[in-house]
Design an enzyme around this catalytic site. Structure first.
Site, short mmCIF file in Angstrom:
data_model
loop_
_atom_site.label_atom_id
_atom_site.label_comp_id
_atom_site.label_asym_id
_atom_site.label_seq_id
_atom_site.Cartn_x
_atom_site.Cartn_y
_atom_site.Cartn_z
N LYS A 96 -43.53 -30.27 88.29
CA LYS A 96 -43.01 -29.35 87.25
C LYS A 96 -41.92 -28.45 87.81
O LYS A 96 -42.00 -27.22 87.72
CB LYS A 96 -44.15 -28.57 86.61
CG LYS A 96 -45.22 -29.49 85.99
CD LYS A 96 -46.29 -28.75 85.25
CE LYS A 96 -47.33 -29.68 84.68
NZ LYS A 96 -48.22 -30.33 85.66
O1 LIG Z 1 -49.35 -31.03 79.49
C1 LIG Z 1 -49.84 -31.27 80.60
C2 LIG Z 1 -49.07 -31.54 81.71
C3 LIG Z 1 -49.69 -31.85 82.88
N1 LIG Z 1 -51.04 -31.89 82.98
C4 LIG Z 1 -51.63 -32.27 84.27
O2 LIG Z 1 -52.30 -33.53 84.10
C5 LIG Z 1 -53.53 -33.52 84.81
C6 LIG Z 1 -54.69 -33.59 83.83
O3 LIG Z 1 -55.91 -33.58 84.54
P1 LIG Z 1 -57.36 -33.87 83.85
O4 LIG Z 1 -58.31 -33.59 84.95
O5 LIG Z 1 -57.39 -35.30 83.40
O6 LIG Z 1 -57.49 -32.91 82.71
C7 LIG Z 1 -53.52 -32.25 85.66
O7 LIG Z 1 -52.87 -32.53 86.88
C8 LIG Z 1 -52.65 -31.30 84.83
O8 LIG Z 1 -52.03 -30.33 85.64
C9 LIG Z 1 -51.79 -31.63 81.88
O9 LIG Z 1 -53.04 -31.65 81.91
N2 LIG Z 1 -51.17 -31.32 80.71
#
Ligand SMILES: O=c1ccn([C@@H]2O[C@H](COP(=O)(O)O)[C@@H](O)[C@H]2O)c(=O)[nH]1
EC number: 4.1.1.23
Length: 273
Positions: A96
């Site tokens: 990001k």
């Molecule tokens: O909108 C967003 C952008 C990035 N993320 C990232 O994706 C993963 C989600 O992890 P889970 O454990 O499957 O919930 C995490 O690295 C977030 O920082 C997001 O969730 N939403």
């Protein structure tokens, strides 16, 4: 990796799963803490167990930066392991980033050249000159945050300016950027109902879709509204897969969770035929 190579991998594996490597020393099996590099040992075991069920891995850089020099070393070892052993896997640095042009160029060099990731996530807030430096790298992909999965997305992203929601402006304006063919977008699985309108603006772009699993997003809804003839989706799950068990069977448990999602994806893909 080119977009076509990614599409070919999706068809070959019947999967558009991205596994998030959000590796946290407090959550991994505690016996791994005895290892010289617990983060790398954990990642390597997860990758070896799941690589045939997914087409992408997404280390979230925060989980590595949090451990300083040791964390960066674990990240470098992880991406080198992927690039050496599984070169057909698409890699995403979930960093990001985004800054004034010359700074963005340094970020791009760090992740595309030094670490050799295929793609990076970028915040669009600073606009054209903060994004275009990333788009100049051949066969590298820039994944712009469009409509994120979190509740705070409603603070700004869905607000209207000149009659248009901000996330729609991000989508449409970014298609005019130099090198825009290298753009993909983040859209949260928790906002699946927005995908129909998103597809009217970016009908063919790949979307990275986090939020299935721990955040409760629906794979089926995302596919219903967001899938294209080339699939056009990378659906991410991090905690829901990598922390399926914190015992000695952790890699096998992750594989079972990944397999569940891959089977669901194969079913969704078969509806296209
Ligand atoms: O909108 C967003 C952008 C990035 N993320 C990232 O994706 C993963 C989600 O992890 P889970 O454990 O499957 O919930 C995490 O690295 C977030 O920082 C997001 O969730 N939403």
């Amino acid at each position: 990796m080119t977009t076509q190579e990614l599409v070919d991998q999706i068809h070959k594996k019947k999967s558009f799963l991205c596994i998030g490597l959000d590796t946290d020393l407090e959550k991994i099996p505690q016996f791994l803490l005895e290892e010289e590099d617990p983060i790398y040992s954990f990642n390597k075991a997860i990758i070896d167990a799941t690589h045939d069920l997914c087409v992408a891995y997404k280390p979230n850089i925060a989980f590595y930066e949090a451990y300083g020099v040791q964390g960066w070393s674990s990240l470098r070892k992880t991406i080198e392991y992927l690039n050496t052993n599984y070169p057909n896997i698409f890699t995403i640095a979930d960093a990001k980033r985004g800054d004034i042009g010359n700074t963005s160029t340094r970020y791009a060099k760090a992740f595309f050249e030094d670490l050799n990731f295929d793609s990076i996530t970028i915040a669009p807030y600073m606009g054209r000159d903060s994004v275009e430096p990333f788009l100049q790298f051949k066969d590298k992909h820039t994944i712009l945050l469009a409509l994120t999965s979190n509740e705070g997305a409603f603070d700004f992203q869905t607000k209207k300016i000149d009659g248009h929601e901000l996330y729609k402006e991000v989508l449409s304006v970014s298609t005019t950027y130099k090198g825009s063919e290298n753009l993909m977008y983040v859209v949260g699985a928790t906002k699946a109902e927005y995908l129909k309108e998103i597809r009217e603006i970016v009908p063919n772009s790949f979307l990275l879709v986090p939020g299935v699993g721990a955040q409760g997003g629906s794979l089926k809804d995302v596919c219903n509204y967001g899938m294209t003839k080339d699939i056009g989706l990378l659906i991410n799950s991090s905690r829901g897969i990598i922390y399926a068990s914190n015992q000695h069977d952790y890699a096998e448990a992750a594989k079972l969770k990944a397999r569940e999602l891959q089977i669901a994806m194969e079913k969704e893909m078969s509806r296209l035929n």
